[in-house]
Design a protein around this motif. Structure first.
Motif, PDB file in Angstrom:
ATOM      1  N   PRO A 132       1.889   6.834  -7.417  1.00  0.00           N
ATOM      2  CA  PRO A 132       0.574   6.620  -8.020  1.00  0.00           C
ATOM      3  C   PRO A 132       0.635   6.680  -9.542  1.00  0.00           C
ATOM      4  N   ASP A 133      -0.210   5.895 -10.159  1.00  0.00           N
ATOM      5  CA  ASP A 133      -0.368   5.861 -11.616  1.00  0.00           C
ATOM      6  C   ASP A 133       0.841   5.297 -12.358  1.00  0.00           C
ATOM      7  N   PHE A 154       0.835  -1.202   0.000  1.00  0.00           N
ATOM      8  CA  PHE A 154       0.000   0.000   0.000  1.00  0.00           C
ATOM      9  C   PHE A 154       0.868   1.249   0.000  1.00  0.00           C
ATOM     10  N   LEU A 155       1.903   1.251   0.822  1.00  0.00           N
ATOM     11  CA  LEU A 155       2.791   2.415   0.875  1.00  0.00           C
ATOM     12  C   LEU A 155       3.461   2.644  -0.475  1.00  0.00           C
ATOM     13  N   ALA A 211       2.264   1.716  -3.398  1.00  0.00           N
ATOM     14  CA  ALA A 211       1.250   2.149  -4.356  1.00  0.00           C
ATOM     15  C   ALA A 211       0.964   3.644  -4.216  1.00  0.00           C
ATOM     16  N   PHE A 212       0.940   4.142  -2.978  1.00  0.00           N
ATOM     17  CA  PHE A 212       0.652   5.556  -2.774  1.00  0.00           C
ATOM     18  C   PHE A 212       1.870   6.444  -3.017  1.00  0.00           C
ATOM     19  N   SER A 213       3.071   5.883  -2.935  1.00  0.00           N
ATOM     20  CA  SER A 213       4.260   6.698  -3.161  1.00  0.00           C
ATOM     21  C   SER A 213       4.529   6.909  -4.647  1.00  0.00           C
ATOM     22  N   GLU A 266      -2.042  -3.433  -9.274  1.00  0.00           N
ATOM     23  CA  GLU A 266      -1.850  -3.093  -7.858  1.00  0.00           C
ATOM     24  C   GLU A 266      -2.860  -3.829  -6.990  1.00  0.00           C
TER      25      GLU A 266
END
Length: 134
Positions: free
Chosen positions: A98-99, A91-92, A94-96, A106
Motif C-alpha cells: 500500500p501507498d 488487487f493483491l 495493491a494491498f501487499s 492503481e
C-alpha cells in the motif's frame, strides 16, 4: 462455467503475468540509475511510468487474445476470465504494497484490465471471422 477452457485461461493469464513481469525486469535493468533506488522506489517508478503501463497493457491484450485463440468457440468468456484473474492479482499487489503507487494509477490500472483483455478476445474473434464480405 462451461464456457471456460482452463488451458486457454491459464495460458492467457500466464502470458499476461509473466510478460509484464519480464518487461518490468528489463525496464529496471536497462534504465540507468534505477539499480541504486530502493525496492519501494523501483516499484513506484514502474507503477507510474507510462512506458511500463503501456507495455503491461499490451501484455494484457495479448493474454486475452491467446485465451480467445485457444478457445475458438468461447473467445470472449475466456478473455474476460484472463482479465478477471489479472485484476485479482492486481488487487493483491495493491494491498501487499500500500501507498507505493498513487491511488489514481492503481485504480486506472485495475479499471482497464478487463476491458484490455476483452479487446484481445474481440480482436481474435474478428480475425477468426475474417474481413467483411461485400
Amino acid at each position: 462455467m462451461n464456457d471456460l477452457r482452463p488451458r486457454a485461461v491459464t495460458a492467457g493469464f500466464f502470458l499476461d503475468t509473466v510478460g509484464t513481469w519480464v518487461t518490468q525486469l528489463l525496464i529496471l535493468a536497462l534504465t540507468p540509475g534505477l539499480a541504486a533506488l530502493s525496492e519501494e522506489q523501483q516499484i513506484a517508478f514502474l507503477g507510474t511510468s507510462a512506458g511500463s503501463q503501456a507495455l503491461g497493457a499490451a501484455w494484457t491484450v495479448a493474454g486475452g487474445f491467446l485465451a480467445a485463440h485457444l478457445a475458438p468457440d468461447r473467445e470472449i468468456a475466456n478473455a474476460f476470465a484472463v482479465g478477471a484473474l489479472s485484476t485479482i492479482l492486481g488487487f493483491l499487489g495493491a494491498f501487499s504494497a500500500p501507498d507505493t503507487i498513487p491511488l489514481a494509477y492503481e485504480a486506472l490500472g485495475l479499471a482497464i484490465t478487463i476491458p484490455l483483455a476483452l479487446a484481445g478476445g474481440w480482436s481474435r474473434a474478428a480475425f477468426r471471422r475474417g474481413p467483411p464480405v461485400r
